[in-house]
Design a protein around this motif. Sequence first.
Motif, PDB file in Angstrom:
ATOM      1  N   SER A 351       0.819  -1.317   0.220  1.00 27.00           N
ATOM      2  CA  SER A 351       0.242   0.047  -0.040  1.00 27.00           C
ATOM      3  C   SER A 351       0.652   1.238   0.027  1.00 27.00           C
ATOM      4  O   SER A 351       0.516   2.103  -0.617  1.00 27.00           O
ATOM      5  CB  SER A 351      -1.119  -0.081   1.094  1.00 27.00           C
ATOM      6  OG  SER A 351      -0.176  -0.188   2.277  1.00 27.00           O
ATOM      7  N   ARG A 398      -8.042  -2.483  -1.288  1.00 25.10           N
ATOM      8  CA  ARG A 398      -9.047  -1.956  -2.474  1.00 25.10           C
ATOM      9  C   ARG A 398      -9.783  -0.584  -2.057  1.00 25.10           C
ATOM     10  O   ARG A 398      -9.714   0.253  -2.907  1.00 25.10           O
ATOM     11  CB  ARG A 398     -10.126  -2.845  -2.705  1.00 25.10           C
ATOM     12  CG  ARG A 398      -9.821  -4.276  -3.046  1.00 25.10           C
ATOM     13  CD  ARG A 398     -10.989  -5.051  -3.641  1.00 25.10           C
ATOM     14  NE  ARG A 398     -10.645  -6.307  -3.694  1.00 25.10           N
ATOM     15  CZ  ARG A 398     -10.952  -7.697  -3.162  1.00 25.10           C
ATOM     16  NH1 ARG A 398     -11.761  -7.297  -2.009  1.00 25.10           N
ATOM     17  NH2 ARG A 398     -10.819  -8.737  -3.334  1.00 25.10           N
ATOM     18  N   GLN A 399     -10.091  -0.401  -0.795  1.00 31.68           N
ATOM     19  CA  GLN A 399     -10.353   0.718  -0.314  1.00 31.68           C
ATOM     20  C   GLN A 399      -9.260   1.856  -0.290  1.00 31.68           C
ATOM     21  O   GLN A 399      -9.799   2.956  -0.900  1.00 31.68           O
ATOM     22  CB  GLN A 399     -11.048   0.655   1.272  1.00 31.68           C
ATOM     23  CG  GLN A 399     -11.457   1.924   1.620  1.00 31.68           C
ATOM     24  CD  GLN A 399     -11.703   1.491   3.332  1.00 31.68           C
ATOM     25  OE1 GLN A 399     -12.341   0.460   3.755  1.00 31.68           O
ATOM     26  NE2 GLN A 399     -11.728   2.595   4.015  1.00 31.68           N
ATOM     27  N   LYS A 401      -7.093   2.130  -2.455  1.00 35.32           N
ATOM     28  CA  LYS A 401      -6.601   2.495  -3.715  1.00 35.32           C
ATOM     29  C   LYS A 401      -7.774   3.354  -4.215  1.00 35.32           C
ATOM     30  O   LYS A 401      -7.466   4.308  -4.935  1.00 35.32           O
ATOM     31  CB  LYS A 401      -6.392   1.165  -4.475  1.00 35.32           C
ATOM     32  CG  LYS A 401      -5.272   0.499  -4.358  1.00 35.32           C
ATOM     33  CD  LYS A 401      -4.906  -0.422  -5.468  1.00 35.32           C
ATOM     34  CE  LYS A 401      -5.974  -1.521  -5.613  1.00 35.32           C
ATOM     35  NZ  LYS A 401      -5.344  -2.753  -6.403  1.00 35.32           N
ATOM     36  N   GLN A 402      -8.991   3.289  -3.685  1.00 33.38           N
ATOM     37  CA  GLN A 402      -9.850   4.404  -3.843  1.00 33.38           C
ATOM     38  C   GLN A 402      -9.724   5.702  -3.608  1.00 33.38           C
ATOM     39  O   GLN A 402     -10.007   6.640  -3.920  1.00 33.38           O
ATOM     40  CB  GLN A 402     -11.259   3.708  -3.728  1.00 33.38           C
ATOM     41  CG  GLN A 402     -11.646   2.663  -4.506  1.00 33.38           C
ATOM     42  CD  GLN A 402     -11.945   2.985  -6.175  1.00 33.38           C
ATOM     43  OE1 GLN A 402     -12.440   3.892  -6.344  1.00 33.38           O
ATOM     44  NE2 GLN A 402     -11.524   1.942  -6.965  1.00 33.38           N
ATOM     45  N   GLU A 403      -9.443   5.541  -2.056  1.00 28.03           N
ATOM     46  CA  GLU A 403      -8.985   6.670  -1.267  1.00 28.03           C
ATOM     47  C   GLU A 403      -7.918   7.691  -2.260  1.00 28.03           C
ATOM     48  O   GLU A 403      -7.730   8.950  -2.108  1.00 28.03           O
ATOM     49  CB  GLU A 403      -8.483   6.375  -0.029  1.00 28.03           C
ATOM     50  CG  GLU A 403      -9.841   5.805   0.696  1.00 28.03           C
ATOM     51  CD  GLU A 403      -9.335   5.260   2.230  1.00 28.03           C
ATOM     52  OE1 GLU A 403     -10.038   4.821   2.887  1.00 28.03           O
ATOM     53  OE2 GLU A 403      -8.155   5.182   2.332  1.00 28.03           O
ATOM     54  N   LYS A 405      -7.377   7.987  -5.019  1.00 28.06           N
ATOM     55  CA  LYS A 405      -7.875   8.792  -6.358  1.00 28.06           C
ATOM     56  C   LYS A 405      -8.362  10.286  -5.829  1.00 28.06           C
ATOM     57  O   LYS A 405      -8.270  11.216  -6.405  1.00 28.06           O
ATOM     58  CB  LYS A 405      -8.827   7.986  -7.051  1.00 28.06           C
ATOM     59  CG  LYS A 405      -8.526   6.673  -7.697  1.00 28.06           C
ATOM     60  CD  LYS A 405      -9.876   5.860  -8.299  1.00 28.06           C
ATOM     61  CE  LYS A 405      -9.430   4.980  -8.934  1.00 28.06           C
ATOM     62  NZ  LYS A 405     -10.492   4.038  -9.522  1.00 28.06           N
ATOM     63  N   ARG A 414      -2.260   5.568 -11.191  1.00 28.08           N
ATOM     64  CA  ARG A 414      -3.174   4.884 -10.602  1.00 28.08           C
ATOM     65  C   ARG A 414      -2.453   3.428 -10.190  1.00 28.08           C
ATOM     66  O   ARG A 414      -1.582   2.949 -10.863  1.00 28.08           O
ATOM     67  CB  ARG A 414      -4.365   4.547 -11.244  1.00 28.08           C
ATOM     68  CG  ARG A 414      -5.277   5.820 -11.425  1.00 28.08           C
ATOM     69  CD  ARG A 414      -5.817   6.446 -10.045  1.00 28.08           C
ATOM     70  NE  ARG A 414      -6.617   7.446 -10.428  1.00 28.08           N
ATOM     71  CZ  ARG A 414      -6.025   8.690  -9.991  1.00 28.08           C
ATOM     72  NH1 ARG A 414      -4.746   8.931  -9.467  1.00 28.08           N
ATOM     73  NH2 ARG A 414      -6.730   9.836 -10.073  1.00 28.08           N
TER      74      ARG A 414
END
Length: 415
Positions: A351, A398-399, A401-403, A405, A414
């Motif tokens: 991460s 997964r959460q 990686k969205q954060e 953005k 990305r």
Amino acid sequence: MQMSYAIRCAFYQLLLAALMLVAMLQLLYLSLLSGLHGQEEQDQYFEFFPPSPRSVDQVKAQLRTALASGGVLDASGDYRVYRGLLKTTMDPNDVILATHASVDNLLHLSGLLERWEGPLSVSVFAATKEEAQLATVLAYALSSHCPDMRARVAVHLVCPSRYEAAVPDPREPGEFALLRSCQEVFDKLARVAQPGINYALGTNVSYPNNLLRNLAREGANYALVIDVDMVPSEGLWRGLREMLDQSNQWGGTALVVPAFEIRRARRMPMNKNELVQLYQVGEMRPFYYGLCTPCQAPTNYSRWVNLPEESLLRPAYVVPWQDPWEPFYVAGGKVPTFDERFRQYGFNRISQACELHVAGFDFEVLNEGFLVHKGFKEALKFHPQKEAENQHNKILYRQFKQELKAKYPNSPRRC
């Protein structure tokens, strides 16, 4: 009367001569300083006239002050943090080796002190009240008997928030009070410790690896964050200092140090030539080869081992980051912290590497330096609850990686 007058005259003559000698030595000292130009000359000067180390009493006073503070809670409220049980003064341009360990795994610190010639910072996790007591006693003993610890090592302590560490009584545990040398302290630790995987603590407390990593590299400009059971190649700190001192072009660059595993840790390779020989006969392999080959594959080990031998450390080639690469690297500047929501096993380093990539850092692999993990990592040796922990952190990743953005809306990169 005349005899008394003659004695006084002789005394004043000796005092005047002593003052003149002190003045001459001061002039000589200033002359030497004025003739030193550049980092190389300064290094030579301090080699012959090293700065006075802090006294044992000063270090012990710092330990008592840090413990008496009661520590501070981390952001989650689950852990109590004691910063600076031991402290070290550091050049702001230096490269610090940052690591973390459970109390039992502190015995690896001896090997790191032998190979890494610069400053070290270690965050120690004590899962129980008894371990917290042992950690403070160890810090006390190491500061008393190990000059290298006093001069080069910072130690921080983390324990569950329900516990508080106490100022150690040097008489307890009694066996540590009898020790008289640095080697005796490490030998005693080897006898009482049960080294293993940091997160296999045998308690219901999660090992906060990313909190520990952040704490160890806190305040550093350039840092190499590694696991405590890894060993750097000989001269790596010196090579990094020389490279970084010669140029300021490394901002925004993660300098990747290739990581390997050795089957038997009886004799660790000191240089690349020794490593390649062991690699070719199967005694060494890429780090995480048996667990997560893609996690290290972008390093391109076949290319690295076939690079021509060079005397100076430098970046050899650029590697675009790709998921799930989690390299060990040296970087300075605005390096993202490790996300402390990741605990125990899985995705804790991936991460942070992912965010480093999105934040705009490029990855360049160094030509000569390396790290070696003691022993092959095998799946069967992992903590029994590995899968449950891994699944939880997979969802969190997964959460995460969205954060990113939302955190870096203008970044074209990305994960």
